[in-house]
Motif scaffolding. Structure first.
Motif: not given
Ligand SMILES: Nc1ncnc2c1ncn2[C@@H]1O[C@H](COP(=O)(O)OP(=O)(O)OP(=O)(O)O)[C@@H](O)[C@H]1O
Ligand SMILES: [Mg+2]
Length: 545
Positions: A179-183
């Motif tokens: 989630k933190r890294n996302g895209t």
């Protein structure tokens, strides 16, 4: 297409099918390898808690485990990569088969760039999924089960506690880091590839850059792109650091709690001293497989995005279906009956009626963008008409076997593509079983034979060796030689003389004229070229006048 991530993963996993035995070996050796690593300190714990081994047995056991850990890890990695590259080869195969089905419409389309990045980038990225995702998940699950059972056999509360800790690090933290890294991973790859192509483009266009004094601007843009990539890399590094910090803290914290609880149980007489030391050491040293999972969080979203694009392509329906099993047809001319066509919304051809008689030269003229090339592509059935019908010998071309249609029609496109092969083979692609004499004959007709003979290796000259030194007109004449060699019942020529001087034009026109055994459809802007036509039709923004 709207695929859920779970659906993408399920479909990607399905491809492993025939390789399940290899995958099983990878998983089993992976689990045993991790157990070897885990049980080195656990053996130590046994010794400390009073189990009587001789010192030499202990040393031998530890050495053996260390060695086996390496061997098993090697076998696991070998199997995983074997699987990954086998499956990537299979996917490439499927993608190319699909492209054959979808082409030429798909390859002519405006999203060619996306297609190239799919073939080069997306498929490559699936390596992560096959080599570093599926089996680590299975290995971690199995190892966790074994460890929980092992610890539970000392005490069930400790077993449950270890399960919670494993799930927290392996599942919860994996999702958190994802989630933190996302895209970010995807964005970084996109930005870096844009920077690379910008750099290459600047090199390719260096003459224009120098001529128009455009250098400083390109340089500024390049610095801006480099800064962007750098900043993104910093973010990725920060995230990676944060994640591994979070992992470390979680492991330490849960091990401390675990130790506290086991001491408490010891004081209450629920476990022995060995029941404190061995489970604590076992739990503390067994996070390896779950940490491997938490690293996946970073790459999983981009892997799934790539998988989705590949699966979507494999599911795409061709714009024109290939036709088989129809009766073959004798060529007796072409008729377009009230034909309308648009690529997207904009109408390109509107209610076209025309008849191309057998053995005649049929000219099509019209201003740029009026749909001349489109009309030829419809005759080739690269696309199907939206309305009306195109018929050869009164048979709708949608009812003619695709291979028959390709044999009947020879097509010279506006943009010639030459393969990195000899001139001979480049011409021969139009008729693979042609003799060398036939090739020479068609090159003479296309007025390119004399030029080829001036080359040191003649017909055996590699087109690649000539680099960019073939002129537009020479390429065009090689393409024309292909069309002559193909010798179908009808030849479609798209601007065959646009880059050719008037001397060669005259000799080519003479060849076309003498080739009247075939019907010819000739698209051209040149009045001089149109002179040889029996009929001329003028296309004006989709309507004939
Ligand atoms: N694959 C495609 N997808 C969408 N639009 C297209 C595609 N190919 C061509 N077009 C559009 O269709 C129109 C007709 O193109 P076409 O190539 O048939 O023109 P043309 O008459 O051959 O022009 P020219 O004389 O310059 O070769 C143009 O507006 C073009 O932009
Ligand atoms: Mg054209």
């Amino acid at each position: 297409m709207n695929r859920k991530p779970m659906n993408v993963m399920f479909n990607l996993i399905k491809l492993v099918g025939p390789l399940v035995p290899v995958m099983s070996i990878a998983v089993i050796t992976g689990v045993i390898g991790f157990l070897c690593a885990i049980f080195i300190p656990v053996l130590g714990a046994y010794v400390i808690s009073g189990l009587s081994y001789s010192f030499t047995t202990f040393v031998y056991l530890i050495l053996a485990m260390g060695l086996l850990r390496g061997v098993f890890h090697y076998i696991e990695q070998l199997c995983n990569h074997y699987i990954a590259f086998k499956i990537l080869a299979l996917i490439r195969d499927k993608v190319f088969m699909k492209l054959r089905e979808l082409s030429p419409a798909k390859l002519e389309g405006r999203k060619k760039g996306e297609l190239i990045s799919l073939i080069t980038g997306d498929i490559e990225l699936l390596e992560i999924f096959y080599a570093h995702t599926i089996s680590p998940v299975l290995i971690a699950s199995l190892t966790v089960i074994i460890m929980v059972v092992f610890i539970s056999h000392y005490n069930i509360i400790l077993g449950l506690l270890s399960l919670i800790a494993y799930v927290f690090v392996g599942v919860v933290l994996t999702f958190v880091s994802g989630k933190r890294n996302g895209t970010l991973g995807d964005d970084l790859r996109e930005e870096a590839s844009y920077m690379n192509s910008f750099f290459l483009e600047s090199l390719r266009g260096i003459r224009e850059v120098l001529q128009f004094n455009y250098g400083q601007k390109r340089l500024d843009k390049l610095s801006e792109l480099t800064d962007n990539v750098n900043n993104m890399k910093k973010k990725v590094a920060l995230n990676t650091g944060f994640n591994s910090g979070l992992n470390g803290v979680s492991i330490l914290l849960s091990s401390t709690i675990f130790f506290g609880v086991s001491v408490y149980l010891y004081k209450n007489g629920q476990v022995s001293l060995e029941g404190v030391i061995v489970p604590t050491v076992a739990m503390f040293s067994s996070f390896g497989p779950v940490i491997a999972l938490s690293r996946l969080g970073v790459s999983l979203s981009s892997t799934i995005a790539s998988g989705k694009r590949v699966l979507d392509l494999l599911d795409e329906e061709p714009i024109t279906e290939d036709i088989y099993d129809k009766e073959s047809v004798q060529f007796e001319g072409v008729k377009l009956d009230d034909v309308s066509f648009s690529y997207d919304d904009e109408m390109i051809l509107d209610s076209i009626e025309l008849e191309i008689e057998k053995g005649k030269i049929f000219g099509i003229s019209g201003k740029s963008g009026s749909g001349k090339s489109t009309l030829l592509k419809l005759l080739m059935r690269f696309w199907d008409v939206n309305d009306g019908k195109i018929a050869i010998s009164d048979r709708d071309i949608r009812d003619i076997n695709t291979s028959d249609l390709r044999n009947i029609e020879g097509y010279m496109t506006q943009n010639t593509y030459l393969f990195n092969d000899t001139i001979l083979n480049n011409v021969k692609i139009a008729k693979l079983d042609a003799s060398n004499d036939e090739v020479i004959e068609s090159c003479k007709k296309a007025s390119i034979h004399d030029f080829i003979m001036t080359l040191p290796k003649g017909y055996e000259t590699n087109v690649g060796e000539l680099g960019e030194s073939l002129s537009g007109g020479q390429m065009q004449r090689i393409s024309l030689a292909r069309a002559f060699l193909h010798s179908g019942d009808i030849i479609l020529l798209d601007e065959p003389t646009s880059n050719i001087d008037s001397l060669n034009e005259a000799s080519i026109l003479k060849s076309i004229y003498e080739n009247r055994g075939s019907t010819v459809v000739l698209v051209s802007h040149r009045i001089s070229t149109m002179k040889i036509c029996d009929h001329i039709f003028k296309l004006e923004s989709g309507r004939m006048s």
